[in-house]
Design a protein around this motif. Structure first.
Motif, PDB file in Angstrom:
ATOM      1  N   GLU B 173     -35.623  34.745 -38.832  1.00 22.55           N
ATOM      2  CA  GLU B 173     -34.255  35.122 -39.183  1.00 22.55           C
ATOM      3  C   GLU B 173     -33.302  34.772 -38.060  1.00 22.55           C
ATOM      4  O   GLU B 173     -33.684  34.760 -36.893  1.00 22.55           O
ATOM      5  CB  GLU B 173     -34.168  36.632 -39.448  1.00 22.55           C
ATOM      6  N   GLU B 175     -28.710  34.594 -37.108  1.00 20.06           N
ATOM      7  CA  GLU B 175     -27.304  34.589 -37.530  1.00 20.06           C
ATOM      8  C   GLU B 175     -26.523  33.682 -36.590  1.00 20.06           C
ATOM      9  O   GLU B 175     -26.704  33.738 -35.372  1.00 20.06           O
ATOM     10  CB  GLU B 175     -26.732  36.006 -37.487  1.00 20.06           C
ATOM     11  N   ARG B 177     -22.669  31.528 -35.747  1.00 24.80           N
ATOM     12  CA  ARG B 177     -21.219  31.553 -35.997  1.00 24.80           C
ATOM     13  C   ARG B 177     -20.519  30.336 -35.405  1.00 24.80           C
ATOM     14  O   ARG B 177     -20.932  29.825 -34.362  1.00 24.80           O
ATOM     15  CB  ARG B 177     -20.599  32.813 -35.384  1.00 24.80           C
ATOM     16  N   ARG B 284     -19.837  32.210 -40.647  1.00 28.35           N
ATOM     17  CA  ARG B 284     -21.011  33.000 -40.258  1.00 28.35           C
ATOM     18  C   ARG B 284     -22.133  32.638 -41.226  1.00 28.35           C
ATOM     19  O   ARG B 284     -21.917  32.648 -42.444  1.00 28.35           O
ATOM     20  CB  ARG B 284     -20.697  34.498 -40.379  1.00 28.35           C
ATOM     21  N   THR B 285     -23.279  32.294 -40.686  1.00 24.19           N
ATOM     22  CA  THR B 285     -24.406  31.914 -41.544  1.00 24.19           C
ATOM     23  C   THR B 285     -25.620  32.747 -41.168  1.00 24.19           C
ATOM     24  O   THR B 285     -25.942  32.876 -39.988  1.00 24.19           O
ATOM     25  CB  THR B 285     -24.748  30.417 -41.374  1.00 24.19           C
ATOM     26  N   ARG B 286     -26.249  33.300 -42.170  1.00 23.33           N
ATOM     27  CA  ARG B 286     -27.491  34.052 -41.922  1.00 23.33           C
ATOM     28  C   ARG B 286     -28.645  33.342 -42.612  1.00 23.33           C
ATOM     29  O   ARG B 286     -28.566  33.041 -43.803  1.00 23.33           O
ATOM     30  CB  ARG B 286     -27.364  35.476 -42.466  1.00 23.33           C
ATOM     31  N   HIS B 287     -29.669  33.088 -41.832  1.00 20.45           N
ATOM     32  CA  HIS B 287     -30.858  32.429 -42.366  1.00 20.45           C
ATOM     33  C   HIS B 287     -32.040  33.388 -42.364  1.00 20.45           C
ATOM     34  O   HIS B 287     -32.229  34.151 -41.425  1.00 20.45           O
ATOM     35  CB  HIS B 287     -31.240  31.230 -41.486  1.00 20.45           C
ATOM     36  N   ARG B 288     -32.827  33.310 -43.416  1.00 22.12           N
ATOM     37  CA  ARG B 288     -34.131  33.987 -43.434  1.00 22.12           C
ATOM     38  C   ARG B 288     -35.081  32.986 -44.075  1.00 22.12           C
ATOM     39  O   ARG B 288     -34.887  32.564 -45.224  1.00 22.12           O
ATOM     40  CB  ARG B 288     -34.061  35.268 -44.254  1.00 22.12           C
ATOM     41  N   GLU B 303     -27.207  32.755 -46.284  1.00 20.36           N
ATOM     42  CA  GLU B 303     -25.917  33.354 -46.637  1.00 20.36           C
ATOM     43  C   GLU B 303     -24.862  32.661 -45.811  1.00 20.36           C
ATOM     44  O   GLU B 303     -24.847  32.785 -44.588  1.00 20.36           O
ATOM     45  CB  GLU B 303     -25.899  34.842 -46.302  1.00 20.36           C
ATOM     46  N   HIS B 367     -31.048  27.048 -36.302  1.00 21.47           N
ATOM     47  CA  HIS B 367     -32.150  27.789 -36.899  1.00 21.47           C
ATOM     48  C   HIS B 367     -33.450  26.969 -36.846  1.00 21.47           C
ATOM     49  O   HIS B 367     -34.529  27.529 -36.641  1.00 21.47           O
ATOM     50  CB  HIS B 367     -31.794  28.172 -38.338  1.00 21.47           C
ATOM     51  N   GLU B 749     -28.806  34.593 -28.234  1.00 21.25           N
ATOM     52  CA  GLU B 749     -29.469  35.232 -29.348  1.00 21.25           C
ATOM     53  C   GLU B 749     -30.728  35.959 -28.919  1.00 21.25           C
ATOM     54  O   GLU B 749     -31.668  35.367 -28.409  1.00 21.25           O
ATOM     55  CB  GLU B 749     -29.821  34.174 -30.397  1.00 21.25           C
ATOM     56  N   GLY B 752     -32.036  37.323 -33.445  1.00 19.17           N
ATOM     57  CA  GLY B 752     -32.905  36.668 -34.411  1.00 19.17           C
ATOM     58  C   GLY B 752     -34.313  37.240 -34.280  1.00 19.17           C
ATOM     59  O   GLY B 752     -34.813  37.424 -33.182  1.00 19.17           O
TER      60      GLY B 752
END
Lengths: 292, 758
Positions: B173, B175, B177, B284-288, B303, B367, B749, B752
């Motif tokens: 995971e 996030e 920006r 803003r990007t969120r990866h999982r 997201e 990511h 980070e 994550g």
């Protein structure tokens, strides 16, 4: 341009005495303008309060660099370019020549003057720490004559100086006694050129038998005025350069400066970098400043 | 002679068509133009982010009789800047939704009197609570736009994401920006408008999209198409920043011209331009991500959220491009991308080179590095194992039909950058000293042309004319703003007709004269418009042949004679080509499935940096930009596009930060908004692969936006490599690096998380 040219008056009497009598006649009314690199920025933004401007650009009396056995006298109207190309300034006062090369772009350097830089009194000015380190004196002139004052306490508060309203800076005098010093300058700006300093350092010192015999350190953008770091100097003087001294120098520097958060950087960053710059200077001194 | 297979003009570095005018100062920009009786206009803007206008007072120090004053009440048609949604007023009437929102317009024949007059207008407000972050917008504590502060949501759903988590060996995971960025074209925005009762309304200006302005003015003034004319003057840079905002300025100039009956010029100074006009959307990007034991992506959720500012403008399409590029050049068997554009009380964000893709690609590439760390593979290997291959499908289910070999592209970039030797060398050097060096990589793609069915809706038209003097003219609404539109389109026409480059001219984009070839955006000019110019040019030749004036082969002189004869006998000869979507390009807008773009350009970029721990500043030492862009039409212009894009992206990554205070830009000056200068740039080494492409003129694909996508993640990766710290946001300034090292950084980070399946 956000200012209306019709609201401004500009005169160019062409000679120093004519300018001085105008300043004496209407005290505080006329704003001297030399290269205009600061004044015209305010004008363009519609924020220049002065309405009457008197040009001192290229007055011959102010544009000379005179070399005497004991000192060099730099006319206040000398441009950064004049300083950059002058042999003796480059040789004996490298901190000043360096600072002149950092300021603005070539066009600014062709117009901006050392006297203007002092009077504009920005704490971020690139040249002023060098003048502090060289223990400059200023010759001030008015219709009533000249006076000679030390530069070290010329700046009294944020953008306030000891210059009287009817005075001009005539010349900046630098004593020729630093040939045996190791000089070090560094500007930390947000980019490599054409930038306003976030921190800048001018320093010189003399090593003898591995001990810092004498040292002068000054910084820009870390206080309301260009700052000579006297306490830091004292903490370093007569000590050998080792890890303990570097630590002490960083601490004293951080305690002596008064950096702020502003649009360009943060106080904590400035404090850390200021300490790093002093430490970097001492390290360079210990490896490269042995001669003399 | 035509019939020679080798291309003579396409692929060569002919002189830039308008180059001589530009370097000799003869090129005419809008501020060079003065019309008799012309007034100058200025804009009174809001000082608050949100509220209701209570009262407007005109200070006594101004002789208001001398001024033309326009308010929303003076708008003859609809009070909006017509674009996608009609939500943005041309002049605020009652409600204020962002700082710098236009409220009143003033005009006077002495431009110097305007700043003081603008200051002398005071607006009293009833302030309303405002929101400034995506999180505040999402919390819906205040509803400032529509029902839920959301301009647009997009869902891309491929395969079965639910099923991947239990198969995953790792779940990674993160996030990420990105910040706002100002376009900083050299020429500020400017427009002139004039109204003549006979001809109607004409505007001349600095702009990218003549027909966008045309549409906006028709709605605003309630005029039919034939009574509105838009002329593009020489334009000093745009980068997307002159895509939508010129419609606003044209509208303002037009309203003043209508009311005064005189021509009106509005030119923004740098401060107004920076404070009031559009910037790149913050994101803003969120990866999982579910990853197999050997580092293969099994699936994941993304997201992607962008801050649109106060009005919808182009946010929905920026979001679309960003969402589609969020999966990058990798194969995702299963993925769910939830994208949304939200409202805040900042001036609307808008088009900027890359158009959403630099944001989502930054996140993805960071990511990928994070996944590499978790899986304990190199950043190189994690990419290699996940590259899309021909026949596999993108996140929207588009099969890769081009024979792209990303592994080979990667190998070449590694070789060109001397990657592995540098990696070893840096690791050795970094053990001592205050300067740490690092190397980083990004691999990415960029789709050419409008997204999905966009090109079909645009249905662009171009014309090529055989002129009376025997020359040929290209007529398009595609604008030159430094990127080479004029040159490449004339090259294409000359090549298609077997003429010399000098035989082809370019008509000034003027809606009264040229057809609508669409907006000059989306890396579409070379591929889409170029292909149409090629077809239209061939149409001229066919007509001349059919009328017996031209043989199978001919010289340039014979062609000229044929044109002259044709025009003398039949009058004007214009050949028209209209875009028709190829049948294999199918797009489902509801489901976001299908062919998102007719073609992609592909790239691998590698950056080497030094971080100075005395000042915490980064310098980029070396930059390798390797890309496959189809046929390179003009090697010098193409290389210039790449170098310029990389430079602009270095600014995006390391220098350019918009300082916001309650929605207002605090550093709207070039002194304090720091873009890199040439002194800050490394050698940018540009290499092309040319695979060709069936959709573009002579095999060209898009090139303009691609170089904006990759540099930021490659550079931030290199900084992380140098410092052994993971950074997840840009801009990454020395202060951020200091904070990270000092242990209080939000940018570094540690947020994550990752878990390994036992």
């Amino acid at each position: 341009m956000r200012a209306h040219p019709a609201n401004y008056e500009l005169v160019a009497p062409g000679g120093l005495s004519a300018v001085l009598s105008l300043l004496a006649k209407e005290r505080g009314v006329w704003l001297p303008i030399a290269g205009g690199t600061d004044v015209m920025v305010e004008y363009a933004a519609g924020k220049l309060p002065a309405r009457k401007l008197v040009s001192i650009w290229n007055l011959p009396e102010l544009r000379r660099i005179e070399v005497f056995p004991g000192e060099i006298r730099i006319g206040a109207g000398c441009t950064y370019t004049d300083l950059r190309v002058h042999d003796m300034v480059g040789r004996e006062f490298p901190l000043l020549a360096n600072a002149a090369s950092w300021t603005g772009g070539i066009a600014n350097q062709n117009r901006g003057t050392i006297g203007g830089n002092i009077v504009n009194a920005s704490p971020a000015a690139d040249s002023l720490p060098a003048l502090l380190v060289y223990e400059a004196e200023l010759i001030l002139v008015s219709a009533n004559g000249e006076r000679r004052v030390p530069y070290s306490n010329f700046h009294v508060a944020y953008r306030k100086t000891r210059l009287a309203p009817d005075e001009l800076i005539r010349a900046v005098c630098l004593p020729r006694c630093f040939s045996r010093y190791y000089a070090h300058a560094r500007k930390v700006g947000p980019r490599k050129a054409q930038a306003i300093a976030k921190v800048c350092l001018a320093a010189q010192a003399r090593l003898e038998n591995g001990v810092v015999e004498d040292i002068r350190v000054a910084m820009g953008s870390v206080a309301p005025v260009p700052l000579r770091l006297v306490r830091t100097e004292d903490s370093i003087k007569r000590k050998p350069i080792d890890a303990a001294l570097l630590r002490l120098a960083r601490q004293t520097t951080a305690a002596e400066i008064q950096p702020i958060d502003d649009i360009r950087s943060t106080a904590s960053y400035r404090a850390a970098v200021a300490g790093n710059l002093v430490a970097e200077f001492l390290q360079a001194l210990s490896t490269r400043g042995m001669q003399g | 002679m035509i019939g020679v297979k080798d291309e003579r003009i396409v692929g060569t570095a002919v002189p830039r068509l308008e180059g001589r005018e530009k370097i000799t100062g003869q090129a005419r920009y809008v501020d060079d133009m003065v019309l008799p009786g012309m007034l100058y206009g200025a804009t009174v803007r809001s000082r608050i982010p949100r509220g209701k206008i209570k009262k407007i007072t005109f200070g006594p120090e101004i002789n208001w009789q001398e001024f033309v004053i326009v308010s929303a009440k003076d708008i003859p048609g609809k009070n909006c800047v017509a674009l996608i949604e009609d939500d943005q007023p041309c002049l605020a009437d009652e409600f204020i939704n962002h700082p710098e929102e236009p409220i009143l317009l003033l005009a006077h024949e002495d431009r110097h009197l305007l700043p003081k007059a603008v200051e002398a207008v005071s607006v009293e407000y009833h302030p309303l609570s405002a929101i400034f972050t995506m999180e505040e917008s999402e919390s819906r504590s205040e509803i400032i736009w529509g029902a839920n502060n959301t301009f647009k949501t997009i869902l891309i759903d491929k395969g079965d994401v639910q099923g991947v988590w239990e198969k995953a060996h790792y779940i990674v995971e993160g996030e990420y920006r990105t910040g706002a960025q100002e376009q900083l074209y050299i020429e500020n925005n400017g427009m002139i408008a004039a109204f003549e009762p006979q001809q109607g309304l004409t505007v001349w200006g600095s702009l990218q999209c003549p027909y966008y302005v045309h549409k906006a003015l028709m709605e605003l003034c309630g005029l039919p198409p034939g009574r509105v004319r838009v002329v593009q003057m020489e334009t000093g840079g745009a980068f997307g920043g002159k895509e939508e905002y010129p419609s606003m300025i044209a509208a303002h100039a037009a309203l003043l011209a209508l009311k005064s009956g005189r021509p009106v010029k509005i030119i923004y100074d740098r401060m107004e331009d920076m404070a009031a006009t559009t910037k790149r959307h913050p994101s803003r990007t969120r990866h999982r991500t579910a990853v197999s034991k050997d580092g293969k992506i099994l699936g994941g959720t993304i997201e992607f959220t962008i801050d649109g500012g106060a009005y919808a403008t182009l946010s929905s399409v920026v979001l679309s491009r960003g969402a589609i590029h969020a999966g990058g050049p990798y194969y995702w068997p299963n993925v769910r991308i939830n994208a949304k554009a939200v409202a805040t009380n900042a001036p609307p964000h808008g088009a900027f080179r890359g158009f959403g893709a630099p944001q989502s690609i930054f996140a993805l590439e960071r990511h990928m590095d994070r996944i590499a760390q978790v899986v304990e593979l190199s950043p190189i290997e994690i990419r290699r194992r996940n590259f899309l291959k021909p026949g596999q499908t993108t996140t929207t289910g588009q099969a890769v039909s081009e024979p792209i070999d990303l592994g080979r592209l990667l190998d070449r970039a590694l070789e060109l950058s001397n990657y592995s030797a540098k990696k070893d060398e840096f690791a050795r050097q970094n053990q001592n000293g205050n300067c740490k060096r690092g190397i980083g990589i990004a691999s990415f793609l960029h789709g050419a042309g409008f997204t999905g069915a966009g090109e079909r809706y645009l249905s662009s038209v171009v014309e090529v004319e055989a002129c009376e003097d025997g020359g040929v003219r290209v007529l398009v609404s595609s604008a030159e703003f430094g990127q080479g539109t004029k040159t490449i389109l004339c090259q294409i026409a000359a090549e298609a007709l077997g003429l010399r480059y000098e035989d082809v001219r370019f008509a000034q984009p003027d809606t009264q004269e040229v057809p609508n070839s669409g907006p000059t955006v989306a890396s579409r000019t070379a591929m889409v418009v170029g292909k149409l110019v090629q077809s239209a040019a061939i149409g001229i030749r066919q007509t001349l042949r059919a009328s017996g004036l031209l043989g199978e082969s001919y010289s340039a002189e014979e062609f000229r004679i044929a044109c002259r004869k044709y025009v003398a006998a039949h009058g004007k000869l214009r050949s028209l080509a209209r875009y028709e979507q190829p049948e294999d390009i199918v797009w489902n807008e509801e489901k976001y499935r299908g062919s998102a773009y007719a073609a992609f350009s592909w790239a691998v970029y590698i950056a080497a940096v030094t971080v100075d721990l005395t000042t915490y500043s980064v310098s980029v030492d070396d930059f390798v930009a390797l890309q496959e862009v189809g046929r390179v039409l003009h090697p010098v212009l193409a290389k210039g596009q790449i170098i310029g894009g990389v430079a602009q992206a270095i600014g995006f990554a390391l220098y350019e930060r918009v300082v916001w205070d309650n929605g207002r830009m605090q550093n709207a000056q070039m002194t304090n908004y720091i873009m890199p200068t040439s002194a800050d740039l490394p050698p940018i080494r540009v290499y092309f692969e040319e695979m060709g492409n069936v959709h573009g003129a002579f095999g060209a694909k898009g090139i303009g936006e691609l170089p904006m996508d990759g540099p930021a993640p490659a550079i931030v990766s290199a900084v992380g490599d140098a410092l052994r710290t993971f950074f997840n946001s840009i801009p990454l300034l020395p202060e951020d690096i200091f904070d990270a090292i000092a242990g209080k950084g939000e940018n570094a980070e540690h947020a994550g998380s990752a878990r390994g399946n036992p």
